[in-house]
Design an enzyme around this catalytic site. Structure first.
Site, mmCIF file in Angstrom:
data_model
loop_
_atom_site.group_PDB
_atom_site.id
_atom_site.type_symbol
_atom_site.label_atom_id
_atom_site.label_comp_id
_atom_site.label_asym_id
_atom_site.label_seq_id
_atom_site.Cartn_x
_atom_site.Cartn_y
_atom_site.Cartn_z
ATOM 1 N N ARG A 1 29.756 23.029 4.891
ATOM 2 C CA ARG A 1 29.785 21.607 4.522
ATOM 3 C C ARG A 1 30.594 20.808 5.543
ATOM 4 O O ARG A 1 31.250 21.376 6.419
ATOM 5 C CB ARG A 1 30.316 21.477 3.100
ATOM 6 C CG ARG A 1 29.310 22.044 2.083
ATOM 7 C CD ARG A 1 29.948 22.309 0.747
ATOM 8 N NE ARG A 1 30.671 21.150 0.274
ATOM 9 C CZ ARG A 1 31.652 21.205 -0.640
ATOM 10 N NH1 ARG A 1 32.020 22.369 -1.149
ATOM 11 N NH2 ARG A 1 32.257 20.114 -1.020
ATOM 12 N N ASN B 1 0.590 1.928 6.966
ATOM 13 C CA ASN B 1 0.430 1.081 5.780
ATOM 14 C C ASN B 1 0.465 1.889 4.496
ATOM 15 O O ASN B 1 0.708 1.353 3.431
ATOM 16 C CB ASN B 1 -0.907 0.328 5.826
ATOM 17 C CG ASN B 1 -0.969 -0.622 7.020
ATOM 18 O OD1 ASN B 1 0.028 -1.227 7.392
ATOM 19 N ND2 ASN B 1 -2.131 -0.723 7.619
ATOM 20 N N LYS C 1 8.809 -1.171 3.442
ATOM 21 C CA LYS C 1 7.964 -0.267 4.230
ATOM 22 C C LYS C 1 8.613 0.194 5.532
ATOM 23 O O LYS C 1 8.589 1.383 5.862
ATOM 24 C CB LYS C 1 6.622 -0.932 4.536
ATOM 25 C CG LYS C 1 5.741 -0.057 5.432
ATOM 26 C CD LYS C 1 4.330 -0.535 5.516
ATOM 27 C CE LYS C 1 4.191 -1.754 6.391
ATOM 28 N NZ LYS C 1 2.776 -2.086 6.621
ATOM 29 N N GLY D 1 -7.521 -4.612 12.526
ATOM 30 C CA GLY D 1 -8.266 -5.741 13.062
ATOM 31 C C GLY D 1 -9.079 -5.253 14.259
ATOM 32 O O GLY D 1 -8.628 -4.398 15.019
ATOM 33 N N ARG E 1 0.804 -1.216 0.000
ATOM 34 C CA ARG E 1 0.000 0.000 0.000
ATOM 35 C C ARG E 1 0.846 1.280 0.000
ATOM 36 O O ARG E 1 0.341 2.362 -0.232
ATOM 37 C CB ARG E 1 -0.956 -0.016 1.205
ATOM 38 C CG ARG E 1 -2.043 -1.080 1.093
ATOM 39 C CD ARG E 1 -2.707 -1.409 2.418
ATOM 40 N NE ARG E 1 -1.906 -2.339 3.221
ATOM 41 C CZ ARG E 1 -2.297 -2.842 4.393
ATOM 42 N NH1 ARG E 1 -3.456 -2.492 4.918
ATOM 43 N NH2 ARG E 1 -1.515 -3.677 5.062
ATOM 44 N N THR F 1 1.283 -12.646 9.052
ATOM 45 C CA THR F 1 1.961 -12.302 10.322
ATOM 46 C C THR F 1 2.172 -13.537 11.216
ATOM 47 O O THR F 1 3.172 -13.628 11.921
ATOM 48 C CB THR F 1 1.141 -11.246 11.087
ATOM 49 O OG1 THR F 1 -0.229 -11.665 11.147
ATOM 50 C CG2 THR F 1 1.206 -9.890 10.421
HETATM 51 C C1 UD1 Z 1 -1.999 -6.183 11.335
HETATM 52 C C2 UD1 Z 1 -2.973 -7.057 12.128
HETATM 53 C C3 UD1 Z 1 -4.189 -6.209 12.500
HETATM 54 C C4 UD1 Z 1 -3.760 -4.972 13.279
HETATM 55 C C5 UD1 Z 1 -2.688 -4.193 12.518
HETATM 56 C C6 UD1 Z 1 -2.118 -3.142 13.442
HETATM 57 C C7 UD1 Z 1 -2.741 -9.352 11.322
HETATM 58 C C8 UD1 Z 1 -3.346 -10.409 10.482
HETATM 59 N N1 UD1 Z 1 -3.373 -8.175 11.336
HETATM 60 O O1 UD1 Z 1 -2.663 -5.823 10.145
HETATM 61 O O2 UD1 Z 1 -5.085 -6.976 13.293
HETATM 62 O O3 UD1 Z 1 -4.861 -4.158 13.542
HETATM 63 O O4 UD1 Z 1 -1.618 -5.065 12.109
HETATM 64 O O5 UD1 Z 1 -1.237 -2.290 12.776
HETATM 65 O O6 UD1 Z 1 -1.754 -9.590 11.971
HETATM 66 N N2 UD1 Z 1 4.705 -8.973 8.103
HETATM 67 C C9 UD1 Z 1 5.687 -9.932 7.979
HETATM 68 N N3 UD1 Z 1 5.440 -11.033 7.234
HETATM 69 C C10 UD1 Z 1 4.260 -11.272 6.639
HETATM 70 C C11 UD1 Z 1 3.232 -10.294 6.777
HETATM 71 C C12 UD1 Z 1 3.485 -9.155 7.515
HETATM 72 O O7 UD1 Z 1 6.780 -9.772 8.510
HETATM 73 O O8 UD1 Z 1 4.107 -12.323 6.001
HETATM 74 C C13 UD1 Z 1 4.982 -7.762 8.887
HETATM 75 C C14 UD1 Z 1 4.849 -6.493 8.093
HETATM 76 O O9 UD1 Z 1 6.090 -6.146 7.510
HETATM 77 C C15 UD1 Z 1 4.413 -5.489 9.159
HETATM 78 C C16 UD1 Z 1 3.686 -6.322 10.172
HETATM 79 O O10 UD1 Z 1 4.047 -7.672 9.920
HETATM 80 O O11 UD1 Z 1 5.536 -4.869 9.768
HETATM 81 C C17 UD1 Z 1 2.163 -6.169 10.058
HETATM 82 O O12 UD1 Z 1 1.766 -6.546 8.751
HETATM 83 P P1 UD1 Z 1 0.709 -5.710 7.941
HETATM 84 O O13 UD1 Z 1 0.563 -6.315 6.599
HETATM 85 O O14 UD1 Z 1 1.052 -4.269 7.997
HETATM 86 O O15 UD1 Z 1 -0.600 -5.994 8.780
HETATM 87 P P2 UD1 Z 1 -1.909 -5.135 8.883
HETATM 88 O O16 UD1 Z 1 -2.753 -5.379 7.683
HETATM 89 O O17 UD1 Z 1 -1.594 -3.736 9.201
HETATM 90 CA CA CA Z 2 0.286 -2.604 9.391
#
Ligand code: UD1
Ligand code: CA
Length: 457
Positions: A331, A226, A22, A138, A15, A77
Site C-alpha cells: 500500500r 459518443n 463524457k 458528419g 449517448r 458545437t
Molecule cells: C460532431 C460533428 C460531426 C463530426 C463529429 C466528429 C457537429 C455539428 N458535428 O458530431 O460533423 O463528424 O463531431 O466526432 O459539429 N459540444 C459542446 N457544446 C455543445 C455541443 C457539443 O461543447 O453545445 C462538444 C461536446 O462536448 C463534444 C464536441 O462538442 O466534445 C462534439 O459534440 P458531439 O455532440 O459529440 O458531436 P457529434 O455528434 O459527434
Molecule cells: Ca462526438
C-alpha cells in the site's frame, strides 16, 4: 502565425448514459479531455480555451494550464465556439477547434493540419478521414473538382450522402476573422435544432472563401467517442498504440492483448511484462525486470532487475533487484530496498524495508522502518493501531524476528536482536538481545494416546 485552441467539452454525452461528463470518461486510465488538451499544448498553442457546461466543475478541476469558458446551455458545437469568442478578443491569429471526445488525435497530425492551414492561407482547413463505417459522423461533401463544399450531419443527410465514407473529424483550423462572423450567421434549422459548427464550412464556401481538407491516413486517430462501444474501441486503439511503442523500445510483452499500460507509464528495455498486468498512473519500471503475471501497479517507481508477480502495488518504490510476490499487497508509502524480498501473502503500508531484508510469508507491516538484512518470520505482524492512533515500529539492521511475532507499536528492536517465535513484544529490545514472551510449555506424556483409547471404547 500564432494559434489558439478551443476545445469543445460542454456536451452531456447523452449517448454514454452516464452521470460523468463524457469528456471525463477515461481511455487507458486518462480522461479523454486531458489527451486533447495535452496534444494541443504539445504543438505550442499560445492559448487553450476549454468550453465547459455539463459537469463544468468536474471538468475544470481535471485540467490545469488552460482557460475555461462556460456554455450555459448546450445549443450545439457552433454555439460552443461562439461562447469562446470573448476569451479570444485580444488574440490575433488562427483558431484551432478540437473536440474533447477525440482522444486519439496525434500531435504529428495536428501539426500537419496547422502547417497546411498556414501555407494555404485558407479560411478553414478541416481534418477528415475515410471510414470503413462512417455511421454517426458528419460527411464531407465535395464538388466535382474535389473541393470541399459543405459538411452534412448524418441525421440531416440524404441516403446518397450517407454513402460517403469521408467524415468530418470535428478538428479544424480557422482564420479567426472568418470564423466568428460566420458563426453569427448560423441558424438551428436542422434535425437536431442545434447551431452546427459544421455549417460554417458551407457559409465560408458561399462567400468564396477557400476551405481545404487534410485527409489522415489513419482513420483511427479521429475516432470520436459518443458511446460506451466507441469508448471501448478508443481504449483498444490507444492500448495497441502504447503497447507497440514499448515493444519498439525493447520491452517484451508476452501477450499485448492482456497487458494494460497507461499513457504516462515509462518502461526500460529488456523488461518482460507478463499477461494480466496493469501499469497505471505515474509508474516507471527499470531495465531487465519481470512484471506479472497479474501485477497491478499504480504510481510505482520500480528500479532495475526487479521481479513482481501476482501483486497489487500502490504509490510505492521498489529498488533494484528486489522481489515482490506472489500475492502481496503493498500500500502507499512502501519502499522495498535493494535486493529485499517481500513474499507470499504480505501486506505493507507506509514502511521502509531495508536492503536485503526479507519478509517471506504472511505478514502485515505498517508504519515500520526495517533496517538491512533483517529477517521477518512468517506470520509476523506490526500491531500499529491501538484503536485510536497509529504507532511506529523500528527494527535495526540484522534483526531476526521469530515467526508469529506480534510487535506492539510503538516499539524499537535494536540492531542484531532476536525475538522468539510466537512472542507478543511490547517493550523495546536492546541491540543484540533476545526477547521472548510466552508461557512455558507443558508436555504430558502419553496423554494423547490414552485419550484416543478412551474415545474408542
Ligand atoms: C460532431 C460533428 C460531426 C463530426 C463529429 C466528429 C457537429 C455539428 N458535428 O458530431 O460533423 O463528424 O463531431 O466526432 O459539429 N459540444 C459542446 N457544446 C455543445 C455541443 C457539443 O461543447 O453545445 C462538444 C461536446 O462536448 C463534444 C464536441 O462538442 O466534445 C462534439 O459534440 P458531439 O455532440 O459529440 O458531436 P457529434 O455528434 O459527434
Ligand atoms: Ca462526438
Amino acid at each position: 502565425m500564432e494559434l489558439a485552441a478551443v476545445i469543445l467539452a460542454a456536451g452531456e454525452g447523452t449517448r454514454m448514459k452516464s452521470s460523468l461528463p463524457k469528456v471525463l470518461h477515461r481511455v487507458c486510465g486518462k480522461p479523454m479531455i486531458k489527451y486533447v488538451a495535452e496534444t494541443a499544448r504539445s504543438i505550442g498553442m499560445k492559448r487553450v480555451v476549454v468550453v465547459v457546461g455539463h459537469g463544468a466543475e468536474e471538468v475544470i478541476s481535471s485540467l490545469s494550464n488552460v482557460d475555461f469558458v462556460v456554455q450555459e446551455r448546450q445549443l450545439g458545437t457552433g454555439h460552443a465556439v461562439q461562447v469562446a469568442e470573448g476569451k479570444l478578443s485580444d488574440f490575433e491569429g488562427d483558431v484551432l477547434v478540437l473536440s474533447g471526445d477525440t482522444p486519439l488525435l496525434r500531435q504529428q497530425t495536428l501539426s500537419c493540419l496547422v502547417a497546411l492551414h498556414c501555407d494555404s492561407e485558407a479560411a478553414a482547413t478541416l481534418l477528415t478521414a475515410e471510414m470503413v463505417d462512417p455511421t454517426g459522423y458528419g460527411r464531407v461533401i465535395r464538388d466535382d473538382s474535389g473541393r470541399v463544399k459543405r459538411i452534412v450531419e448524418e441525421k440531416d443527410a440524404s441516403p446518397k450522402e450517407r454513402k460517403i465514407k469521408e467524415i468530418n473529424s470535428g478538428i479544424y483550423c480557422f482564420k479567426k476573422d472568418k470564423l466568428f462572423p460566420a458563426l453569427k450567421k448560423l441558424t438551428p434549422e436542422n434535425k437536431q435544432s442545434e447551431f452546427y459548427l459544421t455549417d460554417v464550412v458551407r457559409l465560408l464556401v458561399k462567400d468564396g472563401e477557400r476551405v481545404f481538407a487534410l485527409r489522415t491516413d489513419d482513420p483511427s486517430e479521429v475516432v470520436g467517442v459518443n458511446s460506451r462501444r466507441q469508448l471501448a474501441e478508443a481504449e483498444r486503439i490507444m492500448r495497441d498504440r502504447i503497447n507497440s511503442r514499448w515493444m519498439e523500445e525493447g520491452v517484451t510483452l508476452i501477450d499485448p492483448a492482456s497487458t494494460f499500460i497507461g499513457p504516462d507509464v515509462v518502461l526500460d528495455r529488456d523488461t518482460i511484462i507478463h499477461p494480466f498486468t496493469f501499469l497505471e498512473g505515474d509508474t516507471s519500471v527499470g531495465e531487465g525486470c519481470s512484471i506479472g503475471p497479474s501485477a497491478h501497479l499504480v504510481d510505482v517507481k520500480v528500479g532495475d532487475e526487479v521481479e513482481i508477480a501476482h501483486s497489487v502495488v500502490l504509490d510505492s518504490v521498489i529498488e533494484d533487484g528486489a522481489q515482490v510476490g506472489p500475492f502481496c499487497r503493498l500500500r502507499p508509502g512502501t519502499k522495498v530496498g535493494k535486493k529485499a524480498r517481500v513474499g507470499t501473502f504480505v501486506e505493507t503500508k507506509k514502511s521502509i524495508i531495508g536492503e536485503e531484508s526479507r519478509i517471506p510469508h504472511l505478514s502485515y507491516i505498517g508504519d515500520a522502518k526495517i533496517g538491512r538484512r533483517v529477517n521477518i518470520g512468517a506470520g509476523t505482524i506490526t500491531c500499529n493501531y491501538d484503536g485510536f492512533e497509529k504507532h511506529e515500529t523500528v527494527i535495526g539492521d540484522d534483526v531476526f524476528v521469530g515467526s508469529d511475532t506480534m510487535l506492539v507499536a510503538p516499539i524499537r528492536i535494536g540492531k542484531g536482536a532476536m525475538t522468539g517465535a510466537g512472542s507478543a513484544i511490547t517493550k523495546d529490545v536492546p541491540d543484540g538481545s533476545l526477547a521472548i514472551e510466552r508461557s512455558e510449555q507443558r508436555t504430558i506424556k502419553d496423554w494423547a494416546k490414552s485419550r484416543r483409547k478412551r474415545k474408542k471404547k
